[in-house]
Design a protein around this motif. Structure first.
Motif, PDB file in Angstrom:
ATOM      1  N   PRO A 163       0.824  -1.206   0.000  1.00 28.87           N
ATOM      2  CA  PRO A 163       0.000   0.000   0.000  1.00 28.87           C
ATOM      3  C   PRO A 163       0.861   1.261   0.000  1.00 28.87           C
ATOM      4  O   PRO A 163       1.725   1.432   0.870  1.00 28.87           O
ATOM      5  N   GLN A 164       0.638   2.132  -0.975  1.00 26.77           N
ATOM      6  CA  GLN A 164       1.417   3.368  -1.088  1.00 26.77           C
ATOM      7  C   GLN A 164       0.748   4.410  -1.968  1.00 26.77           C
ATOM      8  O   GLN A 164       1.317   5.466  -2.228  1.00 26.77           O
ATOM      9  N   PHE A 165      -0.504   4.148  -2.406  1.00 24.38           N
ATOM     10  CA  PHE A 165      -1.166   5.039  -3.345  1.00 24.38           C
ATOM     11  C   PHE A 165      -2.488   5.525  -2.756  1.00 24.38           C
ATOM     12  O   PHE A 165      -3.159   4.806  -2.034  1.00 24.38           O
ATOM     13  N   ILE A 166      -2.864   6.743  -3.120  1.00 28.15           N
ATOM     14  CA  ILE A 166      -4.161   7.244  -2.655  1.00 28.15           C
ATOM     15  C   ILE A 166      -5.270   6.906  -3.645  1.00 28.15           C
ATOM     16  O   ILE A 166      -6.446   7.136  -3.377  1.00 28.15           O
ATOM     17  N   TRP A 167      -4.896   6.345  -4.780  1.00 25.32           N
ATOM     18  CA  TRP A 167      -5.857   5.866  -5.771  1.00 25.32           C
ATOM     19  C   TRP A 167      -5.152   4.837  -6.637  1.00 25.32           C
ATOM     20  O   TRP A 167      -3.951   4.977  -6.923  1.00 25.32           O
ATOM     21  N   ALA A 168      -5.858   3.786  -7.049  1.00 31.52           N
ATOM     22  CA  ALA A 168      -5.253   2.730  -7.857  1.00 31.52           C
ATOM     23  C   ALA A 168      -6.277   2.172  -8.831  1.00 31.52           C
ATOM     24  O   ALA A 168      -7.393   1.831  -8.445  1.00 31.52           O
TER      25      ALA A 168
END
Length: 373
Positions: A163-168
């Motif tokens: 987990p490292q994105f605010i949208w995927a």
């Protein structure tokens, strides 16, 4: 007919900045129909008034989805189930919500958590995510807790991209669009490595080797090496489909090819992707009210193939297109002639030789001749 999915809330909270003119909301799951009356007596009454011969009771549903991978998700009173192409229930599930199968797995909801089942109904990834998307190219975007970042899991439930994105977004052609914590979009490969560094205001997924990107409020196209091969110049742009992409300038829509040449002039009130060699467009721009404008189909040269005469339409699927005339839905062939006359209160496009249709508050499926299965 396309309907809003309850699954749209799964990821759309984080979709700010996605190309609102280039792509539809996140392609998470095909829609589930909002529940209607679950009362069996109402179902029976509606079918006695129906112009369709009533099929067996186990083929009448409160809601229905398109067929995918040989199964269709339906709702029987207050329970979800999957049916085969003969209309037989092959899998009943005890979950509050469920989605269609993608790559052999389907999303299910238990309480406020999402997980996945296989085609035998076995839970293969326990409900544990606050948000989750369907699998695409072997991976699915998930968010474990509200407010946390998104990552990707494989079909065994193992985290392969932390987990490292605010949208995927979903994976397409080996890459996925993601948004970093600086509110910039880039593209990853399946191992989680950056292929195109985050730098764009908004993007779409790759299609035919190109992806739309927004730069200074204008849209262009990027290749897989991160090169802007079609400079940003449009007010809106969509992914390529069958070698052509629809673009918008002001209030007019047209199509360009992969070299960036406009091959169908920007002349339509609205345009949709090509499918089976035809594209649905909205004409009659002189009409003062939107409801007075009509929909028709053009071929790849821009020539009108089916005159603008419908109140609404959908893409061609399996040689037929769902259209609406007045308040009823039916299906036309490539010549524009009726294959199944307009008679339904709601309907979906054909998928795997079947189409879902609505009469009153109930749903069933018809074959290519319009006969209930």
């Amino acid at each position: 007919m396309l309907v809003e999915s309850w699954f749209l809330s799964v990821l759309l909270v984080h979709s700010t900045g996605v190309n609102r003119f280039a792509i539809a909301p996140l392609p998470i799951l095909d829609g589930l129909h909002p529940p209607v009356s679950p009362i069996a007596q109402r179902i029976d009454t509606d079918y006695r008034r129906s112009p369709i011969a009533p099929p067996a009771l186990n083929r009448v549903f409160v809601s229905a989805n398109d067929f995918a991978e040989g199964l269709a998700l339906v709702k029987l009173n207050d329970q979800y189930a999957y049916i085969n192409r003969q209309g037989q229930v092959v899998l009943s599930i005890p979950f509050e919500r469920a989605g269609p199968f993608f790559e052999g797995l389907a999303l299910v909801q238990q309480g406020d958590r999402f997980g996945y089942i296989n085609r035998q109904g076995k839970v293969v990834i326990a409900p544990q995510f606050h948000r989750a998307a369907h699998f695409s190219e072997g991976l699915a975007a998930v968010q474990r807790e509200r407010g946390e970042l998104f990552g990707y899991i494989n079909q065994q439930g193992r985290v392969v991209v932390p987990p490292q994105f605010i949208w995927a977004d979903r994976f397409a052609e080996g890459m996925a669009a993601v948004k970093d914590e600086r509110d910039r979009y880039g593209f990853l490969d399946a191992a989680g490595n950056w292929v195109i560094q985050p730098q764009f205001q908004a993007v779409s997924h790759f299609s035919d080797g190109l992806a739309t990107v927004e730069v200074d409020r204008q849209w262009g196209y990027l290749n897989r090496r991160g090169e802007l091969v079609i400079p940003p110049q449009f007010d809106g742009a969509f992914p390529f489909a069958e070698g052509l992409a629809r673009v918008r300038q002001g209030e007019r829509w047209g199509y360009l090819d992969a070299t960036g040449q406009v091959v169908i002039p920007l002349q339509f009130d609205f345009a949709t992707d090509f499918s089976e060699g035809l594209a649905l467009v909205q004409l009659n721009r002189g009409a003062s009210l939107p409801e007075n404008r009509r929909w028709g189909y053009v071929d790849r040269t821009g020539k009108i193939a089916i005159a603008a005469q419908f109140d609404w339409g959908d893409a061609f699927r399996e040689g037929k297109a769902l259209v609406k005339v007045g308040r009823k839905y039916g299906y036309i062939g490539r010549s524009g002639d009726w294959v199944i006359p307009p008679q339904f209160d709601g309907a979906g496009s054909f998928s795997e030789g079947r189409a879902r249709v609505q009469v009153g508050d109930i749903w069933t499926y018809v074959d290519e001749t319009g006969k209930p299965i």
